[in-house]
Design an enzyme around this catalytic site. Structure first.
Site, PDB file in Angstrom:
ATOM      1  N   CYS A  11      43.632  33.663  36.428  1.00 19.48           N
ATOM      2  CA  CYS A  11      45.067  33.931  36.193  1.00 19.48           C
ATOM      3  C   CYS A  11      45.493  35.067  37.114  1.00 19.48           C
ATOM      4  O   CYS A  11      44.740  35.467  38.011  1.00 19.48           O
ATOM      5  CB  CYS A  11      45.341  34.231  34.720  1.00 19.48           C
ATOM      6  SG  CYS A  11      44.567  35.732  34.099  1.00 19.48           S
ATOM      7  N   ASN A  14      43.761  38.688  35.194  1.00 21.08           N
ATOM      8  CA  ASN A  14      42.421  38.601  34.582  1.00 21.08           C
ATOM      9  C   ASN A  14      42.246  39.579  33.418  1.00 21.08           C
ATOM     10  O   ASN A  14      41.154  40.098  33.171  1.00 21.08           O
ATOM     11  CB  ASN A  14      41.307  38.807  35.642  1.00 21.08           C
ATOM     12  CG  ASN A  14      39.897  38.448  35.173  1.00 21.08           C
ATOM     13  OD1 ASN A  14      38.919  39.041  35.611  1.00 21.08           O
ATOM     14  ND2 ASN A  14      39.764  37.491  34.283  1.00 21.08           N
ATOM     15  N   CYS A  16      44.661  38.924  30.451  1.00 21.01           N
ATOM     16  CA  CYS A  16      45.253  38.223  29.287  1.00 21.01           C
ATOM     17  C   CYS A  16      44.732  36.788  29.149  1.00 21.01           C
ATOM     18  O   CYS A  16      43.949  36.490  28.246  1.00 21.01           O
ATOM     19  CB  CYS A  16      46.779  38.189  29.394  1.00 21.01           C
ATOM     20  SG  CYS A  16      47.566  39.812  29.383  1.00 21.01           S
ATOM     21  N   ARG A  17      45.178  35.880  30.039  1.00 21.67           N
ATOM     22  CA  ARG A  17      44.907  34.455  29.836  1.00 21.67           C
ATOM     23  C   ARG A  17      43.502  34.012  30.260  1.00 21.67           C
ATOM     24  O   ARG A  17      42.819  33.299  29.504  1.00 21.67           O
ATOM     25  CB  ARG A  17      45.946  33.605  30.582  1.00 21.67           C
ATOM     26  CG  ARG A  17      47.326  33.691  29.989  1.00 21.67           C
ATOM     27  CD  ARG A  17      48.367  33.165  30.946  1.00 21.67           C
ATOM     28  NE  ARG A  17      48.435  33.974  32.169  1.00 21.67           N
ATOM     29  CZ  ARG A  17      49.181  33.698  33.220  1.00 21.67           C
ATOM     30  NH1 ARG A  17      49.920  32.598  33.224  1.00 21.67           N
ATOM     31  NH2 ARG A  17      49.180  34.501  34.258  1.00 21.67           N
ATOM     32  N   SER A  18      43.070  34.373  31.465  1.00 22.67           N
ATOM     33  CA  SER A  18      41.771  33.840  31.913  1.00 22.67           C
ATOM     34  C   SER A  18      40.583  34.416  31.132  1.00 22.67           C
ATOM     35  O   SER A  18      39.645  33.670  30.835  1.00 22.67           O
ATOM     36  CB  SER A  18      41.584  33.965  33.433  1.00 22.67           C
ATOM     37  OG  SER A  18      41.610  35.298  33.862  1.00 22.67           O
ATOM     38  N   ASP A 126      52.675  33.423  30.534  1.00 21.21           N
ATOM     39  CA  ASP A 126      51.947  34.685  30.667  1.00 21.21           C
ATOM     40  C   ASP A 126      52.365  35.647  29.545  1.00 21.21           C
ATOM     41  O   ASP A 126      53.495  36.129  29.529  1.00 21.21           O
ATOM     42  CB  ASP A 126      52.272  35.295  32.035  1.00 21.21           C
ATOM     43  CG  ASP A 126      51.341  36.436  32.366  1.00 21.21           C
ATOM     44  OD1 ASP A 126      50.726  36.999  31.433  1.00 21.21           O
ATOM     45  OD2 ASP A 126      51.218  36.757  33.560  1.00 21.21           O
TER      46      ASP A 126
END
Ligand code: 4NP
Length: 154
Positions: A11, A14, A16-18, A126
């Site tokens: 993401c 690196n 939050c999402r990934s 995001d």
């Protein structure tokens, strides 16, 4: 030994999402008894958060479901990651563009969005901007479930 499936989630930051996808996917793989068949990691397309721990929004959401993010820190995607991983999974279309730029490819079958496998292909919003870690969690969970099924039947 049998070849490992190498999966890299990517993401923007690196944090939050990934890392959420990395931790959820690792948990699924562990629960399926497939730990030794996978190598799982995550990375950023930007340098902004390098070395930083997982965002508290992701950490708290995963804690609710019994998944730890302890010790995870942000790193940037490198050109060398392209050869190292079999699946390089972005969260949104902009990630895909930036991944391809960093790995210096025009296109690649191993680079796609986590929800491209879904019945409703889409970006994952995001939560750094939306503040909505619950929706991100539900999307990442859906994507990881479909990704594991996809890899196991490949
Ligand atoms: P992520 O979210 O890409 O899901 O980790 C973000 C994290 C940090 C920033 C932007 C997005 N930032 O601007 O630092």
């Amino acid at each position: 030994m049998k070849k490992k499936h190498k999966v890299l989630f990517v993401c923007l930051g690196n944090i939050c999402r990934s890392p959420m996808a990395e931790a959820i996917f690792r948990d699924m793989v562990d629960k399926a008894g497939l730990t030794d068949c996978f190598e799982i990691d995550s990375a950023a397309t930007s340098s902004w958060e390098i070395g930083n721990p997982v965002h508290h929004g992701t950490r708290n959401k995963l804690k609710e479901v019994g998944i730890s993010t302890k010790g995870m820190t942000a790193r940037k995607l490198t050109k060398g990651d392209y050869a190292r991983f079999d699946y390089i999974i972005g969260m949104e279309q902009e990630n895909i563009r930036n991944i391809l730029k960093i790995v210096e490819r025009n296109d690649s079958e191993k680079v796609f969005r986590l929800l491209d496998l879904s019945k409703r292909p889409r970006d994952i919003a995001d939560p750094w901007y939306t503040g909505d870690f619950e929706t991100t969690y539900q999307d990442v969970l859906e994507g990881c479930t479909d990704l594991l099924a996809h890899i196991l039947k490949a």
